[in-house]
Scaffold this active site. Structure first.
Site, short mmCIF file in Angstrom:
data_model
loop_
_atom_site.label_atom_id
_atom_site.label_comp_id
_atom_site.label_asym_id
_atom_site.label_seq_id
_atom_site.Cartn_x
_atom_site.Cartn_y
_atom_site.Cartn_z
N ARG A 96 37.67 25.03 -39.46
CA ARG A 96 37.47 23.58 -39.54
C ARG A 96 35.99 23.32 -39.86
NH1 ARG A 96 36.45 19.30 -34.91
NH2 ARG A 96 36.33 17.50 -36.29
N HIS A 140 32.10 13.50 -40.13
CA HIS A 140 31.58 13.98 -38.86
C HIS A 140 30.17 13.40 -38.71
CE1 HIS A 140 32.16 17.32 -35.70
NE2 HIS A 140 31.01 16.75 -35.39
N GLU A 185 35.78 12.18 -33.69
CA GLU A 185 35.28 11.47 -32.50
C GLU A 185 34.70 10.11 -32.86
OE1 GLU A 185 32.59 13.97 -30.31
OE2 GLU A 185 34.01 15.62 -30.17
N ASN A 312 39.50 16.86 -29.00
CA ASN A 312 38.32 17.64 -28.59
C ASN A 312 38.16 17.48 -27.10
OD1 ASN A 312 37.95 18.00 -31.32
ND2 ASN A 312 36.06 16.82 -31.46
N TYR A 314 35.98 18.95 -23.54
CA TYR A 314 34.93 19.79 -22.96
C TYR A 314 34.86 19.70 -21.45
CZ TYR A 314 33.15 20.38 -27.69
OH TYR A 314 33.02 20.71 -29.02
N GLU A 382 38.37 21.00 -31.00
CA GLU A 382 37.10 21.51 -30.46
C GLU A 382 37.26 21.80 -28.97
OE1 GLU A 382 33.55 19.13 -30.96
OE2 GLU A 382 34.10 18.66 -33.04
O1 IFM Z 1 28.43 19.38 -31.28
C1 IFM Z 1 29.37 18.41 -30.93
C2 IFM Z 1 30.28 18.10 -32.10
O2 IFM Z 1 29.57 17.69 -33.22
C3 IFM Z 1 31.24 16.98 -31.73
N1 IFM Z 1 31.92 17.29 -30.49
C4 IFM Z 1 31.14 17.72 -29.37
C5 IFM Z 1 30.22 18.87 -29.77
C6 IFM Z 1 29.39 19.34 -28.57
O3 IFM Z 1 28.63 18.29 -28.08
#
Ligand code: IFM
Length: 485
Positions: A96, A140, A185, A312, A314, A382
């Site tokens: 990606r 992006h 995002e 995405n 985290y 992500e």
């Molecule tokens: O680096 C970023 C990415 O560009 C978008 N999602 C979160 C990642 C980590 O912060």
């Protein structure tokens, strides 16, 4: 026993398995790695590329740590062959990457820059020659500065310009790129960029930030139509829905979570997958959410069917009720919704300060599945962690914390799949250490270490771990080496 507010609901045994116990996924599940143009390419003024809002932002004092920028980054523009070699060795099915709008259409409209498109043409061919299926993100965060000068995403016209740009890219690459992601995002563009002011263009706005959110969605819908018009096979969008937990079980904190969910999730998910604008927007924004930026028919454009939704993920967010910074609702920024983030107790934090709570990944996916029956299949676009990494004297990078993070999050993902959530693939963030936006080069998310002084790439232990997972998946499912995508 009911979970306490900060406890994940999916508790069902620890996700921390022994290091050797690899997570298992069904046959056909695909694995990849992700990057984004401004974070890795460099070559900021080569071959006709014009500045984006991030080039401008980086040049403003105090915006980015150490005054860094993506001018050189990982020099991927010149080193893409080496980077595709790393992907090939890693054994991913798909890669990606994002296309830089200011490379392809430097003024954001009108003439296309053939040299800009040529770069992605070469990259796609290199990927295909390595047996890797390309997945292209169209936006992006690097809006051409020329468009920002004409109002940027505050202007409805930018949505139409985005669709035009999508059409140009897909006409050139569509014969070889099976998977398209319109936006990455949009939450960050709309609110981190236009309400918090921590991302480009770095403003702190009220109603205009809500207009930005709407125009991003509209641009997405128009781009979907443009992509379909070129015969694009698999079209989706990448969101970063948050898993939001209340700090206590008080009604005030429950209301804070409701407002935060509106801001973080419902703004995007409701129009895209439920055919409505968010239920609690008046409670969240008061008079700012007057809908003046919407037109009849927009919801139909935005809600065009998708082949997948990119997620995405985290870390979770724990939210508490908090007084508004600005008492006058007409003068608030769109980010001032009367909430504050509180720390999550008893868990490790990455160098981003993000709590590591993999169970919440399962919870988020189950929750999305339950709330949105209209969701298409999901792809994790992500997931990863920033850690303190250094190349040791033996020339290797022992990033045990990242290995544990990936291991635990992939187990958490496998658990959601086992419980019936339709997830088709996973992209790790990121292939390379890279420009982490306002943090500059201080945060390292890569499974490959980059020495920015020499541009030397060193695969970390996490790279080898992921490689082992992919090889195990293939051997176990009988999946042929690397799919067609
Ligand atoms: O680096 C970023 C990415 O560009 C978008 N999602 C979160 C990642 C980590 O912060």
């Amino acid at each position: 026993m009911a979970p306490t507010p900060q406890q994940p609901a999916s508790a069902g045994g620890p996700v921390n398995g022994p290091a050797g116990h690899l997570p298992r996924f069904p046959a056909g599940f695909t694995f990849g790695a992700a990057t984004a143009a401004y974070q890795i390419e460099g070559a900021h003024d080569e071959d006709g590329r014009a500045p984006s809002i991030w080039d401008t932002f980086c040049r403003q004092e105090g915006r980015v740590a150490d005054g860094d920028s993506g001018d050189v980054a990982c020099d991927h523009y010149h080193r893409y062959r080496e980077d595709v070699g790393l992907l090939r060795e890693l054994g991913v099915d798909s890669y990606r990457f994002s296309v830089a709008w200011p490379r392809v259409q430097p003024q954001g409209s009108g003439a296309v820059n053939p040299a800009g498109l040529d770069f992605y043409d070469r990259l796609v061919d290199e990927l295909l020659a390595a047996g890797i299926s390309p997945a292209a993100t169209l936006y992006h965060w690097d809006l051409p500065q020329a468009l920002e000068d004409r109002g940027g995403w505050r202007s409805r016209d930018t949505a139409h310009r985005f669709a035009e740009y999508a059409d140009h890219v897909a006409r050139r690459l569509g014969d070889r790129v099976p998977r398209w992601i319109t936006l990455n995002e949009p939450f960050c563009t709309a609110f981190v960029g236009h309400a918090v002011g921590r991302h480009a263009p770095g403003t702190r706005e009220g109603r205009p930030a809500l207009a930005v959110a709407h125009h991003l969605l509209l641009g997405h819908g128009l781009a979907v139509a443009a992509l379909r018009g070129t015969g694009a096979k698999e079209v989706g969008i990448t969101l970063n829905p948050d898993h939001l937990l209340p700090a206590t079980d008080s009604p005030a904190d429950a209301a804070a979570v409701r407002r935060a969910r509106t801001l973080h999730n419902d703004v995007w998910l409701d129009p895209l997958f439920a055919g409505r604008y968010p239920e609690h927007e008046a409670e969240t924004w008061g008079p700012l959410a007057d809908g003046s930026y919407r037109r009849e028919g927009d919801l139909e454009v935005i809600g065009a069917p998708l082949d997948f939704a990119g997620v995405n993920y985290y870390r979770p967010l724990v939210m508490a009720d908090a007084p508004h910074e600005e008492p006058d609702p007409h003068r608030r920024t769109a980010a001032d919704i009367g909430v504050r983030e509180v720390g999550m107790a008893g868990v490790r934090r990455t160098t981003m300060g993000w709590p590591v709570a993999p169970e919440t990944f399962t919870d988020l996916l189950l929750d999305l599945d339950r709330r949105y029956p209209g969701l298409p299949p999901l792809v994790i676009t992500e997931n990863g962690s920033a850690e303190e990494d250094a190349v040791g004297e033996d020339g290797t990078v022992h990033d045990a914390d990242r290995v544990a993070y990936l291991h635990d999050h992939l187990h958490a993902l496998a658990r959601a799949v086992d419980q019936g959530v339709d997830v088709r693939g996973y992209y790790l963030w990121s292939l390379l250490d890279n420009f982490e936006w306002g943090h500059g080069y201080r945060k390292r998310f890569g499974v490959v270490h980059v020495d920015y002084a020499t541009q030397r790439r060193t695969p970390k232990d996490s790279y080898h771990w992921y490689r082992r997972l992919l090889a195990d998946h293939r051997a176990r499912t009988g999946q042929p080496p690397r799919s067609e995508g």
